[in-house]
Design a protein around this motif. Structure first.
Motif, mmCIF file in Angstrom:
data_model
loop_
_atom_site.group_PDB
_atom_site.id
_atom_site.type_symbol
_atom_site.label_atom_id
_atom_site.label_comp_id
_atom_site.label_asym_id
_atom_site.label_seq_id
_atom_site.Cartn_x
_atom_site.Cartn_y
_atom_site.Cartn_z
ATOM 1 N N VAL A 40 44.379 78.146 38.435
ATOM 2 C CA VAL A 40 44.824 78.970 39.786
ATOM 3 C C VAL A 40 43.635 79.475 40.503
ATOM 4 O O VAL A 40 43.408 79.265 41.654
ATOM 5 C CB VAL A 40 45.983 79.659 39.622
ATOM 6 N N SER B 104 41.643 76.756 42.187
ATOM 7 C CA SER B 104 42.256 76.104 43.227
ATOM 8 C C SER B 104 41.954 77.182 44.358
ATOM 9 O O SER B 104 41.953 76.668 45.577
ATOM 10 C CB SER B 104 43.602 75.740 43.054
ATOM 11 N N ALA C 9 48.109 80.798 49.580
ATOM 12 C CA ALA C 9 49.280 80.354 48.625
ATOM 13 C C ALA C 9 49.834 79.131 49.208
ATOM 14 O O ALA C 9 50.193 78.099 48.367
ATOM 15 C CB ALA C 9 50.331 81.654 48.602
ATOM 16 N N TYR D 230 51.169 77.616 45.744
ATOM 17 C CA TYR D 230 51.284 78.660 44.743
ATOM 18 C C TYR D 230 52.219 79.788 45.268
ATOM 19 O O TYR D 230 52.309 79.895 46.725
ATOM 20 C CB TYR D 230 49.855 79.388 44.360
ATOM 21 N N ASP D 231 52.892 80.442 44.310
ATOM 22 C CA ASP D 231 53.839 81.620 44.944
ATOM 23 C C ASP D 231 52.953 82.851 45.645
ATOM 24 O O ASP D 231 52.167 83.414 45.229
ATOM 25 C CB ASP D 231 54.507 82.259 43.488
ATOM 26 N N THR E 58 52.740 86.203 44.111
ATOM 27 C CA THR E 58 51.843 86.456 42.734
ATOM 28 C C THR E 58 50.358 86.204 43.270
ATOM 29 O O THR E 58 49.435 86.392 42.399
ATOM 30 C CB THR E 58 52.143 85.660 41.557
ATOM 31 N N ILE E 59 50.079 85.481 44.426
ATOM 32 C CA ILE E 59 48.557 85.015 44.713
ATOM 33 C C ILE E 59 47.841 86.349 45.069
ATOM 34 O O ILE E 59 46.529 86.194 44.757
ATOM 35 C CB ILE E 59 48.665 84.224 46.226
#
Length: 142
Positions: free
Chosen positions: A36, A39, A56, A61-62, A65-66
């Protein structure tokens, strides 16, 4: 149908393999990045000045939580956040020189490990598999 033949189970197992291969190959090279984080760095490098929400979205991605991902990259000295000139509530994220150097070192390693993730497939099967995944993940199936 056996549970071990269900898509969710097989996808989870392939994700575990992908994560293990990624961690192992980067560790062998002395590089400290998660998939992650890599990315996120790729997105930041591609479009400098993105805010966390845009990162995100770009890497699927969430959003909740990023921030932790960006926090860890910042603590490592790989990214810097600055107040956006467009929206003072937002923080633009850019790679530092150290972040760019690490990304450039990691890129060929990450590129080369892709075949290890799908090492049971020949080139033709790998291409078909990747096209099928892209089709399954496409959100606009109209």
């Amino acid at each position: 149908m056996k549970a071990t033949r269900m898509a969710g189970h097989l996808i989870r197992r392939l994700h575990q393999k992908s994560t293990q291969v990624f961690a192992s190959k980067l560790q062998q090279e002395g590089l400290d990045l998660t998939p992650v984080q890599f990315s996120a760095m790729d997105a930041i490098r591609s479009v400098p000045g993105l805010d966390q929400a845009q990162i995100a979205t770009l890497i699927a991605y969430d959003r909740a939580t990023i921030g932790g991902v960006i926090d860890r990259l910042e603590k490592k000295g790989l990214v810097v956040r600055t107040v956006s000139t467009k929206d003072r509530r937002a923080r633009e994220v850019r790679l530092t020189e150290a972040g760019n150097e690490l990304f450039q070192k990691a890129l060929p390693v990450v590129f080369n490990l892709q075949n290890d993730i799908l090492d049971g497939l020949d080139d033709v099967s790998r291409d078909v598999f990747l096209k099928l995944i892209e089709t399954a993940l496409r959100e606009d199936k109209a």
